[in-house]
Design an enzyme around this catalytic site. Structure first.
Site, PDB file in Angstrom:
ATOM      1  N   GLU A 244       0.884  -1.175   0.000  1.00 18.91           N
ATOM      2  CA  GLU A 244       0.000   0.000   0.000  1.00 18.91           C
ATOM      3  C   GLU A 244       0.910   1.209   0.000  1.00 18.91           C
ATOM      4  O   GLU A 244       1.534   1.532   1.023  1.00 18.91           O
ATOM      5  CB  GLU A 244      -0.897   0.006   1.242  1.00 18.91           C
ATOM      6  CG  GLU A 244      -1.886  -1.148   1.304  1.00 18.91           C
ATOM      7  CD  GLU A 244      -2.951  -1.078   0.224  1.00 18.91           C
ATOM      8  OE1 GLU A 244      -3.085  -0.035  -0.432  1.00 18.91           O
ATOM      9  OE2 GLU A 244      -3.643  -2.084   0.026  1.00 18.91           O
ATOM     10  N   CYS A 278      -2.370   8.829   2.648  1.00 15.13           N
ATOM     11  CA  CYS A 278      -2.004   8.347   1.310  1.00 15.13           C
ATOM     12  C   CYS A 278      -3.047   8.779   0.293  1.00 15.13           C
ATOM     13  O   CYS A 278      -2.741   8.959  -0.872  1.00 15.13           O
ATOM     14  CB  CYS A 278      -1.865   6.836   1.328  1.00 15.13           C
ATOM     15  SG  CYS A 278      -3.226   6.050   2.186  1.00 15.13           S
TER      16      CYS A 278
END
Ligand code: NDP
Length: 522
Positions: A244, A278
């Site tokens: 990720e 993110c």
């Protein structure tokens, strides 16, 4: 103690600081490679028993861990705020609440989601065979998270890994080791068997040691650069990896959108967690007719936000988590200015408090529109047509999330499906990591694999195919010895059986009988 590893070979300590005050929070061991190796070995030993637990037993532990969080929720929120710098409000709304929801969901539903599944095997079924898929746990799952959501991301992954029957070794970021330790304590309070969840504190080398210790899966959250290193290191043992990674997420606002709502969304999307998400909005594209009005609204609303230490309950924007990260933000803001963009508000910092910064006149050729900033900046560019908006949004090495804002939902969905990102929201922004039922992960350099949702659960199991022949009374036509009759039969397989049609296959029967007679004569 069960969850918190006892270090035999500690080399040194890591020190955790409160980024808002600079005060030391405490020290933790910097686990050596040998410590990590032992942790993985112990994890593998207890996996043998843990994998045999029923879903109901695993559920009991995960729900007890949930209860343990609820019992000390305020203290945990303070700890998250102190160690990461985020406002206490976000510790509740973006970490504790979503992970509690994820825990109850996977505690209750994993059994159903991993229910063995029968496969339709077509004409082989008519030959008395059946196939099913059962989902086996992997073994030891190594979790290496970033510091930005230090509670919800690793805890959610831990809960899912446990429910799937795996054991866990977790290496928190060196910036947030006490939050990592708290995850271990929560499972300890839940009475989970010794070594089923272990926390190994330490710096990057400790993470590298965890990869080298060859767990059965690595769940990594962090930068593209470290993700690539981990992929290379994991390949040595063929360890599979979920990555990720970063983002440069676009928000596209069409002129027909509700601009008040879009302004609030852009502000939250860009500035929550001091922009260190993110999936932060890092590029705002506004359709030209709405650009002036929406920009004004954003600036006006941004100026009203209170910035300060996260412990103050009225603070919306906290400190950044590290000096290193703040320097990147400073560099990007300067770079925007040098390349001709304009700072409308913000742009400065005091200690680790970087002001929420709105920038107009940005475009995709600017360096800071291409690299991940990971800080409280909101650069604004404009577009004229739907096609241009899509092209601008896709003009990036990243593809984590994106959002499209319009009252025309047909247009919204049409545009969404053309954007290269793992999640695209229409009239929503950033928050779907909080919906544990939905998959999370990126296209392009934003990652590989998924966490959350059924797709994320599938990363934590290995599908096993069980095939049964209920009529094992005759040899198979394709077995040995081979002969001219055999080859003629196999030709028939190719021509008739492989058509998938029962009618066509019936033409094969005389040849098949011939072959069976031949096999029985042998
Ligand atoms: P890093 O890549 O620097 O670190 C991530 C984790 O990896 C930390 O625990 C770190 O430990 C550890 N680590 C560092 N080096 C190694 C190594 N060689 N081998 C194994 N582990 C190692 O990322 P950041 O912590 O700076 O996190 C920010 C990044 O994370 C951003 O790019 C952000 O976009 C991304 N991110 C992605 C998310 C997603 O869901 N896609 C969610 C959240 C963040 P230590 O900290 O102790 O050095």
């Amino acid at each position: 103690m069960s969850a918190v590893i006892q270090f035999q070979n500690k080399t040194e300590e890591i020190i955790s600081y409160n980024p808002a005050t600079g005060a030391e929070i405490g020290r933790m061991p910097n686990a050596s490679a040998e410590d990590v190796r032992i942790a993985v070995e112990n994890s593998r030993k207890v996996f043998a028993d843990w994998r045999k637990t029923t879903f109901a037993e695993r559920k009991k532990f995960v729900l007890k861990a949930r209860e343990a969080i609820l019992e000390e929720m305020d203290e945990i929120a303070r700890l998250i705020s102190d160690e990461s710098g985020k406002p206490v409000a976000e510790a509740f709304s973006m970490e504790i609440a979503p992970v509690l929801d994820l825990m109850q969901y996977f505690a209750r539903k994993t059994e159903k989601l991993l229910k063995p599944r029968k496969i339709n095997i077509g004409l082989y079924g008519a030959l008395g065979r059946y196939s099913k898929i059962v989902y086996q746990p992997l073994g030891v799952v190594g979790i290496i998270p970033a510091w930005n959501y230090p509670f919800s991301i690793p805890l959610g992954e831990t809960a899912m890994a446990l429910m799937a029957g795996n054991t866990v070794v977790l290496k928190p970021s060196e910036l947030t080791p006490f939050i990592g330790l708290k995850i271990g304590e929560i499972f300890e309070k839940a009475g989970i068997p010794e070594n089923v969840v272990q926390i190994v504190t330490g710096a990057g080398e400790t993470g590298a040691a965890l990869v080298d210790a060859a767990p059965d899966k690595i769940m990594f959250t962090g930068s593209v650069a470290t993700g690539k290193k981990i992929a290379v290191a994991a390949a040595k043992n063929l360890t599979s990896v979920v990555l990720e990674l970063g983002g440069k997420d676009p928000m596209i606002v069409f002129a027909d959108a509700n601009l008040e709502i879009a302004a609030d969304a852009a502000i939250w999307g860009a500035f929550c967690n001091a922009g260190q998400s993110c999936s932060s909005v890092e590029r705002l594209y506004i359709e030209e007719p709405a650009a002036e009005k929406l920009t004004e609204l954003i600036v006006e609303k941004t100026k009203k936000l209170k910035q300060g230490a996260g412990g103050d309950e009225t603070v919306s924007i906290g400190a950044m988590s590290s000096e290193r990260q703040m320097k990147i933000v400073e560099d990007h803001v300067e770079s925007f200015q040098k390349e001709g963009a304009k700072i409308l508000t913000g742009g400065k910092h005091k200690d680790l408090f970087f002001e929420p910064t709105v920038i107009s006149g940005a475009n995709n050729s600017m360096r800071a529109m291409r690299e991940e900033t990971f800080g409280p900046t909101l650069p604004i560019a404009t577009f004229r047509t739907e096609e241009e908006a899509i092209t601008l949004a896709n003009d990036s090495e990243f593809g984590l999330t994106a959002s499209v804002w319009t009252k025309d939902l047909t247009k919204g969905k049409r545009v969404a499906e053309q954007i290269e990102a793992g999640t695209v929201c229409v009239n929503e922004v950033l928050y779907t990591h909080g919906i544990g039922q939905t998959p999370w992960g990126g296209f392009k350099n934003s990652g590989r694999g998924r966490t959350h949702g059924v797709e994320g659960l599938m990363e934590l199991v290995q599908p096993q195919h069980i095939h049964v022949n209920r009529l094992a009374i005759l040899p198979n036509a394709w077995w040995m010895p081979y002969s001219k009759t055999a080859i003629e039969t196999f030709r028939g397989f190719a021509r008739y059986f492989a058509s998938g049609s029962l009618f066509q296959t019936s033409k094969l029967m005389p040849q098949l009988l011939k072959r069976m007679k031949e096999l029985r004569r042998k």
